[in-house]
Design an enzyme around this catalytic site. Sequence first.
Site, PDB file in Angstrom:
ATOM      1  N   GLU A   1     -12.324  81.361  23.805  1.00 40.52           N
ATOM      2  CA  GLU A   1     -13.552  80.671  24.237  1.00 40.52           C
ATOM      3  C   GLU A   1     -13.681  80.638  25.763  1.00 40.52           C
ATOM      4  O   GLU A   1     -14.004  79.620  26.354  1.00 40.52           O
ATOM      5  CB  GLU A   1     -13.616  79.251  23.657  1.00 40.52           C
ATOM      6  CG  GLU A   1     -13.936  79.271  22.182  1.00 40.52           C
ATOM      7  CD  GLU A   1     -14.432  77.939  21.635  1.00 40.52           C
ATOM      8  OE1 GLU A   1     -14.847  77.070  22.422  1.00 40.52           O
ATOM      9  OE2 GLU A   1     -14.394  77.787  20.417  1.00 40.52           O
TER      10      GLU A   1
HETATM   11  C1  LIG Z   1      -5.716  84.590  19.094  1.00 42.47           C
HETATM   12  C2  LIG Z   1      -7.074  84.976  19.552  1.00 42.47           C
HETATM   13  C3  LIG Z   1      -8.180  84.647  18.783  1.00 42.47           C
HETATM   14  C4  LIG Z   1      -9.449  85.082  19.155  1.00 42.47           C
HETATM   15  N1  LIG Z   1     -10.519  84.867  18.315  1.00 42.47           N
HETATM   16  C5  LIG Z   1     -11.706  85.499  18.591  1.00 42.47           C
HETATM   17  C6  LIG Z   1     -12.770  85.496  17.634  1.00 42.47           C
HETATM   18  O1  LIG Z   1     -12.668  84.901  16.554  1.00 42.47           O
HETATM   19  N2  LIG Z   1     -13.904  86.172  17.936  1.00 42.47           N
HETATM   20  C7  LIG Z   1     -14.056  86.842  19.118  1.00 42.47           C
HETATM   21  O2  LIG Z   1     -15.099  87.446  19.310  1.00 42.47           O
HETATM   22  N3  LIG Z   1     -13.071  86.846  20.046  1.00 42.47           N
HETATM   23  C8  LIG Z   1     -11.900  86.209  19.813  1.00 42.47           C
HETATM   24  N4  LIG Z   1     -10.886  86.236  20.740  1.00 42.47           N
HETATM   25  C9  LIG Z   1     -11.108  86.900  22.004  1.00 42.47           C
HETATM   26  C10 LIG Z   1     -11.063  85.983  23.206  1.00 42.47           C
HETATM   27  O3  LIG Z   1     -12.256  85.272  23.313  1.00 42.47           O
HETATM   28  C11 LIG Z   1     -10.772  86.899  24.395  1.00 42.47           C
HETATM   29  O4  LIG Z   1      -9.399  87.194  24.319  1.00 42.47           O
HETATM   30  C12 LIG Z   1     -11.115  86.310  25.704  1.00 42.47           C
HETATM   31  O5  LIG Z   1     -12.498  86.288  25.835  1.00 42.47           O
HETATM   32  C13 LIG Z   1     -10.504  87.050  26.888  1.00 42.47           C
HETATM   33  O6  LIG Z   1     -10.671  88.428  26.793  1.00 42.47           O
HETATM   34  P1  LIG Z   1      -9.399  89.403  27.001  1.00 42.47           P
HETATM   35  O7  LIG Z   1      -8.305  88.880  26.162  1.00 42.47           O
HETATM   36  O8  LIG Z   1      -9.855  90.774  26.781  1.00 42.47           O
HETATM   37  O9  LIG Z   1      -8.958  89.179  28.515  1.00 42.47           O
HETATM   38  P2  LIG Z   1      -9.572  89.872  29.802  1.00 42.47           P
HETATM   39  O10 LIG Z   1     -11.049  89.782  29.770  1.00 42.47           O
HETATM   40  O11 LIG Z   1      -8.956  91.184  29.997  1.00 42.47           O
HETATM   41  O12 LIG Z   1      -9.049  88.874  30.939  1.00 42.47           O
HETATM   42  C14 LIG Z   1      -7.723  88.909  31.478  1.00 42.47           C
HETATM   43  C15 LIG Z   1      -7.598  87.818  32.530  1.00 42.47           C
HETATM   44  O13 LIG Z   1      -8.533  88.021  33.567  1.00 42.47           O
HETATM   45  C16 LIG Z   1      -9.322  86.854  33.776  1.00 42.47           C
HETATM   46  N5  LIG Z   1     -10.672  87.306  34.159  1.00 42.47           N
HETATM   47  C17 LIG Z   1     -11.433  88.269  33.578  1.00 42.47           C
HETATM   48  N6  LIG Z   1     -12.599  88.398  34.249  1.00 42.47           N
HETATM   49  C18 LIG Z   1     -12.576  87.503  35.273  1.00 42.47           C
HETATM   50  C19 LIG Z   1     -13.470  87.177  36.335  1.00 42.47           C
HETATM   51  N7  LIG Z   1     -14.656  87.756  36.487  1.00 42.47           N
HETATM   52  N8  LIG Z   1     -13.092  86.234  37.206  1.00 42.47           N
HETATM   53  C20 LIG Z   1     -11.901  85.615  37.090  1.00 42.47           C
HETATM   54  N9  LIG Z   1     -11.025  85.878  36.111  1.00 42.47           N
HETATM   55  C21 LIG Z   1     -11.342  86.810  35.222  1.00 42.47           C
HETATM   56  C22 LIG Z   1      -9.281  86.106  32.466  1.00 42.47           C
HETATM   57  O14 LIG Z   1      -9.448  84.716  32.692  1.00 42.47           O
HETATM   58  C23 LIG Z   1      -7.884  86.423  31.973  1.00 42.47           C
HETATM   59  O15 LIG Z   1      -6.993  85.521  32.540  1.00 42.47           O
HETATM   60  C24 LIG Z   1      -9.621  85.787  20.378  1.00 42.47           C
HETATM   61  C25 LIG Z   1      -8.503  86.056  21.177  1.00 42.47           C
HETATM   62  C26 LIG Z   1      -7.262  85.671  20.775  1.00 42.47           C
HETATM   63  C27 LIG Z   1      -6.097  86.033  21.651  1.00 42.47           C
END
Ligand SMILES: Cc1cc2nc3c(=O)[nH]c(=O)nc-3n(C[C@H](O)[C@H](O)[C@H](O)COP(=O)(O)OP(=O)(O)OC[C@H]3O[C@@H](n4cnc5c(N)ncnc54)[C@H](O)[C@@H]3O)c2cc1C
Length: 834
Positions: free
Chosen positions: A508
Amino acid sequence: MPELVLIVLCVVGAFALGMRRAPLWAWVLGFAAAMLIWQSGALHGEPHALAPGWVGTAGWGLAAVLAAVCVPAIRRTLLVQPLFQLVKRILPRVSETERAALDAGTIGFDAELFSGQPDWGKLRAVPPITLTEEEKAFLEGPTNELCRMVNDWTIRHNDKEIPQEVWDFVKRHGFLGMLISKEHGGLGFSPQAQSLILGRIGSRSPDVCTIVMVPNSLGPGELIEKYGTPEQKEHYLPRLARGLEVPCFSLTGPTSGSDAATMRDVGYVERGTHEGKELVGIRLSWEKRYITLGPNATLVGLAFRVFDPDNLLGKGEDRGITVALVPADHPGVEIGRRHLPSGAAFPNGPNWGRDVFIPIDWVIGGEAMVGQGWRMLMECLAAGRSISLPSSAAAGAKSLLRNTSAYARIRKQFDLPIGRMEGLEEPLARMVENAYVNEAARGVTASMVSRGEKPSVISAIMKYQTTERMRRSLNDAMDLHGGRGVCDGPSNYLQAAYQMMPVAITVEGANILTRSLITFAQGALRSHPYLYKEIQACQDADDERGLAAFEQAFADHVSFTVSNLAGALFHNLTGGWFGRVPEKAYGTAEWYRQLWRSSRSFALVADLSVAVLGGGLKTKQKITGRLADALSELYLLSCVLKRYEDDGKPVGDRHIVALCARNGLHRFQEALRGTIDNFPSLPVRWLMRLAAFPLGARYRPAPDWLGHKCVELVLAPGEVRDRLTRYIYVSDNPNDPTGLLEVTFAKAVAAEAAEKKLDRAVRQGRVRRVHGTDWVGEAAKIGVISDEEAHLLSEVEALTARVIAVDHFDPAEVKPHYMTPGHNARAVQSAAAE
Ligand SMILES: Cc1cc2nc3c(=O)[nH]c(=O)nc-3n(C[C@H](O)[C@H](O)[C@H](O)COP(=O)(O)OP(=O)(O)OC[C@H]3O[C@@H](n4cnc5c(N)ncnc54)[C@H](O)[C@@H]3O)c2cc1C
């Protein structure tokens, strides 16, 4: 000397005009009056007016310029028009997706904090925590029953799966349809009730909490309820409410995580055949990952970008993000494989498909809602983000405090309960604070949502602050438990939360993004009283109308900035003494005053940051992150005061409120100081420092004695401890790890006097406490303790031995099942690559 009096009068007058946001002509009149007094000879008894020096000339020149600016035509031509063009260039451009996010949620108490003059009446108008009789019965009935039936160790370790009986129970009792209206077969519970139910389950099992949380958060249920066609509502909602459908929501993909709007998942509008009929539909190709409940889902809420190359829908080619309901068994849908997130057992996995044809009426809301997906998601996000994770983070902080304080009272080293040692008192005091603050903010925010608000900025604050605080409490709890917390097993009540914490931090809106980009950058646009109006004016296609709107907003903005400058300086010079306090703030007046003062400083620094950094705000994330922290502290302290009042200001909580207030104000100060010290423009840095810290940084963290008082309150059973940990599941079953803690804790406290006698006898060498001897019996025999005391002490000793025991296993028992002969887990990294 008379000149000095005039200068003082001018300064007082300037403060008064600035703080009251006087119009420009009032400044001109005031300035001219000061000039006249100075030059008329009234000060020395001889006329100066006829012999003005260069200062007089410069002064009258300035007065003339200011007077000219008061004339609308001159102001517009010489000042507003050029500024309008300049601001157009430097203000951040708002993209379509950002605009949808900005327009989606509501502005609430966050705007009061941004204004620098919070209206306490608005805070007090938020209703206290209230539940209907039905909601109360559900919380005390099925929710407690569910908690009782859950065995977290079996779920996490043995089965790596939510047991079928748990699935059956939550479906039967309607847990999966708490947000679905009664009209459509759901429970129709308020956000406050949902939050408390989720929290109670979360205090028992993060995995079970997740399977209940997800269908009650952003996903098919909420989207159909709000935007679905009558047919979709009639078909799906009763089925979702009864658990006949298990939903999942698929937004995230390999290339679109935090930046979800850039998804590559695509749907082309075209004619096709579905169940033998030719119709207009969408040909989809997608790849999603991390989707919670995905492997068990029967209904996939799928987000993708729609193109209509043949303009079959008559609204152009690029239609934008859209959400459709795709049955998991629809031909071409690949779903069922699992990720293994942080030792969790809840189902989570990828799904994908290539050239999958779906009818257009599978789009949520039907054809009319094609391209409206992002707006729908943003509208629902603010409410959901305020409830789901803050509920479990508040419950987590509370249960960690309850269990850890009990353990710290039971566990002894150096003949002392470890919680009584100063070194451990520090983390325990932090845990008290986090439990109080998280619950305060959870309760107030859930009440806001329950009365219809969708607070986008506050929801971002809640998400990152409550989960960060729970993470700190977890680390403290682990340290306090020593090896007992580290070694996993059925009696370890910390490991599930410890392993799952990173999930709450990531989902989220991952916390770094939410803190450093979303909270302040969005907050400044959304909650600042004039900024968004200025941006909208600058982006108005009609230049004349834009200029007129800009002129008004800009004039208000200037008087706002001047007012903040004067107000911040005044309140910081006077130590907040004149800060506005609401009625009947007995016992909290000082904290309201300091909040008012701090809000003044925040408004000034935030406003200048936006004005100076403009479009660069998004990249200055160390600045915006600190400002997000500062804003959060103001919001959280407001919630603390509100909770204390709603609870009837219990005397026992007085010290806890003071602890939260002192530490909160100190953290606020440090966040603001960090912002100013690192602000890229020297003159602005200087101006900010002058107004926000004219006498230096005065707030100090809570003193040690206050932390000590608060910890004392949780090291013994009592109403303060119960209030601090309210609404979580508390077991009284000595065969349950947390129930055992409860029982032992109560008896250990009751046996304290007898234990002291025994300890003294051991120190004096009258009784020997080593394995193989009955030291309690010996102490009773020589009259150190009575028979009754001996009985109680023996009981405590036996219970304590169980509390401090660490699970150990036969090596064969703990061999991972994938190491058993013949088992071959084949990991695949990318579905598309297969
Ligand atoms: C267990 C689990 C359950 C989930 N359930 C769902 C689900 O039901 N449905 C769904 O659609 N998604 C789901 N997600 C996805 C979740 O919402 C994403 O993992 C999340 O949005 C972050 O994306 P990412 O993991 O690709 O990280 P990335 O986007 O690669 O981010 C990596 C890091 O960079 C930081 N970051 C990225 N961009 C910026 C910026 N512009 N400025 C500052 N910091 C930044 C982030 O805060 C993070 O710390 C789930 C994820 C997990 C791990």
